[in-house]
Write a protein that holds these residues in place. Structure first.
Motif, PDB file in Angstrom:
ATOM      1  N   GLU A 194      -1.721  -3.040  -4.966  1.00  0.00           N
ATOM      2  CA  GLU A 194      -0.483  -2.499  -4.391  1.00  0.00           C
ATOM      3  C   GLU A 194      -0.704  -2.071  -2.946  1.00  0.00           C
ATOM      4  OE1 GLU A 194       1.603   0.493  -6.517  1.00  0.00           O
ATOM      5  OE2 GLU A 194       1.791  -0.682  -8.363  1.00  0.00           O
ATOM      6  N   THR A 195      -0.436  -2.985  -2.011  1.00  0.00           N
ATOM      7  CA  THR A 195      -0.457  -2.692  -0.578  1.00  0.00           C
ATOM      8  C   THR A 195       0.708  -3.444   0.058  1.00  0.00           C
ATOM      9  OG1 THR A 195      -1.816  -4.584   0.092  1.00  0.00           O
ATOM     10  CG2 THR A 195      -2.988  -2.594  -0.637  1.00  0.00           C
TER      11      THR A 195
ATOM     12  N   GLY B 177       4.116  -7.085   0.767  1.00  0.00           N
ATOM     13  CA  GLY B 177       4.234  -6.073  -0.276  1.00  0.00           C
ATOM     14  C   GLY B 177       4.656  -6.625  -1.621  1.00  0.00           C
TER      15      GLY B 177
ATOM     16  N   VAL C  77       3.119  -7.434  -4.471  1.00  0.00           N
ATOM     17  CA  VAL C  77       2.632  -6.735  -5.665  1.00  0.00           C
ATOM     18  C   VAL C  77       3.202  -5.328  -5.741  1.00  0.00           C
ATOM     19  CG1 VAL C  77       0.567  -5.896  -6.857  1.00  0.00           C
ATOM     20  CG2 VAL C  77       0.522  -8.107  -5.675  1.00  0.00           C
ATOM     21  N   ARG C  78       3.275  -4.647  -4.609  1.00  0.00           N
ATOM     22  CA  ARG C  78       3.727  -3.256  -4.574  1.00  0.00           C
ATOM     23  C   ARG C  78       5.226  -3.120  -4.798  1.00  0.00           C
ATOM     24  NH1 ARG C  78       3.399  -0.899   1.194  1.00  0.00           N
ATOM     25  NH2 ARG C  78       5.264  -2.227   1.300  1.00  0.00           N
ATOM     26  N   ASP C  79       6.000  -4.032  -4.216  1.00  0.00           N
ATOM     27  CA  ASP C  79       7.447  -3.832  -4.126  1.00  0.00           C
ATOM     28  C   ASP C  79       8.282  -4.686  -5.075  1.00  0.00           C
ATOM     29  OD1 ASP C  79       6.847  -2.081  -2.053  1.00  0.00           O
ATOM     30  OD2 ASP C  79       7.089  -3.623  -0.512  1.00  0.00           O
TER      31      ASP C  79
ATOM     32  N   ASN D 207       4.829  -7.295 -10.378  1.00  0.00           N
ATOM     33  CA  ASN D 207       3.858  -6.263 -10.710  1.00  0.00           C
ATOM     34  C   ASN D 207       3.646  -6.193 -12.220  1.00  0.00           C
ATOM     35  OD1 ASN D 207       2.908  -3.459 -11.380  1.00  0.00           O
ATOM     36  ND2 ASN D 207       2.945  -3.215  -9.165  1.00  0.00           N
TER      37      ASN D 207
ATOM     38  N   MET E 214      -5.143  -0.540  -7.145  1.00  0.00           N
ATOM     39  CA  MET E 214      -4.795   0.311  -6.014  1.00  0.00           C
ATOM     40  C   MET E 214      -5.924   0.230  -4.992  1.00  0.00           C
ATOM     41  SD  MET E 214      -1.885   1.433  -7.044  1.00  0.00           S
ATOM     42  CE  MET E 214      -1.531   2.780  -5.907  1.00  0.00           C
TER      43      MET E 214
END
Length: 256
Positions: free
Chosen positions: A195-196, A201, A203-205, A210, A224
Motif C-alpha cells: 500500500e503506497t 496507488g 493497491v492502496r486506493d 486490494n 505495508m
C-alpha cells in the motif's frame, strides 16, 4: 582529514523520499546508518525526511535524481563525492537501487513509450547507475536491488514491469559474481503488493484489487511499507553479510 572508513556506515538509497524508499531510510537510520537518498521532484518531502533522520542523531542528505536519465549519472556521482567529502569520508557502504515507476497495462495495450520508460528507470538506470558509483562504494560493501513478487507469479497488467524486474534478478546474480572479489555482496528484495502511491496507488486506493491480493496471500492482507524497510535494514546488518546472490521475497506468502 578524510577517512575511507566512516564512523557509521553510509547507505545510498534511490527513490528514498517516499513509499518504500522512505521507510528503508527510516529503518536504516534507526539501525545507526547515515543516509544519502535521492528524490525525483518533491524537495519539500525530501527535506522533511532529512530533518527526521537528523533528529535521530544520524547524518542525512537528499539529492535530486531522475533514475531514467543515465546521462546525468556522472554529475550525480560528483555530487555524492561532495557529500562524502563534507562528511569527511571517501566511500559509502550500501547501495539500495529502489527508484522506480509503475505501469498498469495489459500486454496487448502496452505502448513502446511505456516500455522504454520502464526500461530506462528499472533496468538501464540500475545497470549504469551502479556501474558509475562503483568507485565510491567501499570494498566489503553491499548492494540491494529491488525487484517484485511479479517475477514469480503473473498478474495481468504488469507484463512490461515484471519483465524489467526479471532482468534485474539476473543482473543481480552477475553483480554478485563479478563484485565478489571486492567483497561486495549483492541481493534482491522482491516485495509483494504494498500500500503506497506506487503505480498510481492501485493497491492502496482500489479496494477491489486490494481485496483480491489479500485473498491470495497466506497472511490475509497486502503489505505495508514497514514490512519492507525492516527487511532491507536487516540484510545490511553485519550478521547477514554471508547472504549473497539471493532473491528474498517479502510478500506475506502470496500465490503459494
Amino acid at each position: 582529514m578524510t577517512s575511507s572508513t566512516p564512523i557509521a556506515p553510509i547507505a545510498l538509497i534511490t527513490g528514498g523520499s517516499r513509499g518504500l524508499g522512505r521507510n528503508m531510510a527510516q529503518k536504516l537510520a534507526q539501525d545507526g546508518t547515515d543516509v544519502i537518498f535521492t528524490y525525483h521532484s518533491n524537495s519539500v518531502e525530501a527535506q522533511s525526511l532529512v530533518a527526521e533522520i537528523e533528529a535521530m542523531g544520524r547524518r542525512a542528505a537528499a539529492l535530486q535524481l531522475d533514475a531514467g536519465k543515465s546521462g546525468t549519472f556522472d554529475s550525480f556521482a560528483a555530487a555524492i563525492g561532495d557529500v562524502l567529502g563534507q562528511w569527511q569520508c571517501t566511500r559509502f557502504n550500501f547501495l539500495v537501487n529502489n527508484a522506480g515507476m509503475g505501469v498498469h497495462a495489459g500486454f496487448a495495450e502496452t505502448t513502446e513509450a511505456q516500455f522504454e520508460d520502464l526500461m530506462n528507470v528499472h533496468l538501464k538506470g540500475t545497470f549504469f547507475f551502479t556501474q558509475k558509483l562503483l568507485p565510491l562504494l567501499a570494498d566489503g560493501g553491499r548492494i540491494i536491488n529491488i525487484s517484485s513478487g511479479l517475477t514469480r507469479f503473473s498478474t495481468p497488467g504488469f507484463a512490461a514491469y515484471a519483465t524489467m524486474k526479471g532482468a534485474i534478478e539476473v543482473l543481480s546474480r552477475y553483480m554478485a559474481k563479478e563484485l565478489g572479489p571486492r567483497g561486495i555482496g549483492v541481493n534482491v528484495v522482491a516485495p509483494g503488493a504494498i500500500e503506497t502511491d506506487f503505480g498510481g496507488g492501485l493497491v492502496r486506493d482500489n479496494p477491489e484489487f486490494n481485496a483480491i491480493i489479500a485473498g491470495e496471500t497466506a497472511l490475509g492482507r497486502v503489505g505495508m511499507p514497514d514490512d519492507i524497510g525492516g527487511v532491507v535494514a536487516s540484510l545490511l546488518r553485519p550478521a547477514n553479510g554471508w547472504i549473497n546472490g539471493q532473491r528474498i521475497e517479502v510478500s506475506g506468502g502470496v500465490s503459494l
